[in-house]
Design an enzyme around this catalytic site. Sequence first.
Site, PDB file in Angstrom:
ATOM      1  N   LYS A  87       0.849  -1.194   0.000  1.00 11.66           N
ATOM      2  CA  LYS A  87       0.000   0.000   0.000  1.00 11.66           C
ATOM      3  C   LYS A  87       0.884   1.245   0.000  1.00 11.66           C
ATOM      4  O   LYS A  87       1.773   1.398   0.850  1.00 11.66           O
ATOM      5  CB  LYS A  87      -0.878  -0.017   1.249  1.00 11.66           C
ATOM      6  CG  LYS A  87      -2.174   0.736   1.126  1.00 11.66           C
ATOM      7  CD  LYS A  87      -3.023   0.445   2.353  1.00 11.66           C
ATOM      8  CE  LYS A  87      -4.271   1.280   2.375  1.00 11.66           C
ATOM      9  NZ  LYS A  87      -4.943   1.171   3.675  1.00 11.66           N
TER      10      LYS A  87
HETATM   11  C1  E4P Z   1      -8.176   2.050   3.747  1.00 17.16           C
HETATM   12  O1  E4P Z   1      -7.520   1.112   4.115  1.00 17.16           O
HETATM   13  C2  E4P Z   1      -8.126   3.331   4.516  1.00 17.16           C
HETATM   14  O2  E4P Z   1      -6.870   3.478   5.153  1.00 17.16           O
HETATM   15  C3  E4P Z   1      -9.245   3.409   5.522  1.00 17.16           C
HETATM   16  O3  E4P Z   1     -10.446   2.939   4.940  1.00 17.16           O
HETATM   17  C4  E4P Z   1      -9.434   4.830   6.040  1.00 17.16           C
HETATM   18  O4  E4P Z   1     -10.619   4.882   6.801  1.00 17.16           O
HETATM   19  P1  E4P Z   1     -10.899   6.146   7.737  1.00 17.16           P
HETATM   20  O5  E4P Z   1     -11.214   7.321   6.825  1.00 17.16           O
HETATM   21  O6  E4P Z   1     -12.108   5.751   8.569  1.00 17.16           O
HETATM   22  O7  E4P Z   1      -9.662   6.385   8.559  1.00 17.16           O
END
Ligand code: E4P
Length: 219
Positions: A87
């Site tokens: 990622k």
């Molecule tokens: C995906 O993996 C993102 O890091 C995650 O969905 C972010 O979610 P949030 O906006 O609730 O922190």
Amino acid sequence: MKFFIDTANLDQIKEAHDLGILDGVTTNPSLMAKEGITGEENVINHYKAICDIVEDNVSAEVISTTFDEIVKEGEALAALNPKIVVKVPMIKDGVKAIKYFSSKGIKTNCTLIFSAGQALLAAKAGATYVSPFLGRLDDISSDGLLLIEDIRTIFDNYGYETQILAASIRGPLHIVNCAKLGADVITAPLAAIVGLLKHPLTDSGLATFLADHAKAAGK
Ligand code: E4P
């Protein structure tokens, strides 16, 4: 539509996996910190533990922000297990690194996507997934679902194989609306996934069925 769970919590990953509907896991540095996973060895072991639970698609986010360091960190993560998806944040060196990983056959998830232009750039670099954060857009009165729709249109216009991984999901309705718009994947907290189960008419209908059965059986 693939369902990924958006957590580093092993118990929740196991619960979602045992439901039989789980296709992957996404983590991020905040989710890892929330579970108290710190230090390189603990982080590595935690990703290995997640890989032991699910069949594929375990997103592990790099901390590095320069090309050379992203590549070094990402290659080390990818070497842990074939299920690992590296990622990478939507920054200039991240796009360059995604292009490199793509050329090496390493799966990538370009994260922190907030515009269609960013998603287009990630797709051109060969990202396996792009993660538009629709919940954080909604949180500032911007239309997160419109971003999903725009990315779907652009990817379909040019036949990009990059998959839309709708992220920052706030509840079951986000999941349903992303499915209506053709997102390839959603990643959501367990509560949002389980929330798809719930309807009061189902509960009342089942209660009536069981009561009528019991009455007929003289119970
Ligand atoms: C995906 O993996 C993102 O890091 C995650 O969905 C972010 O979610 P949030 O906006 O609730 O922190």
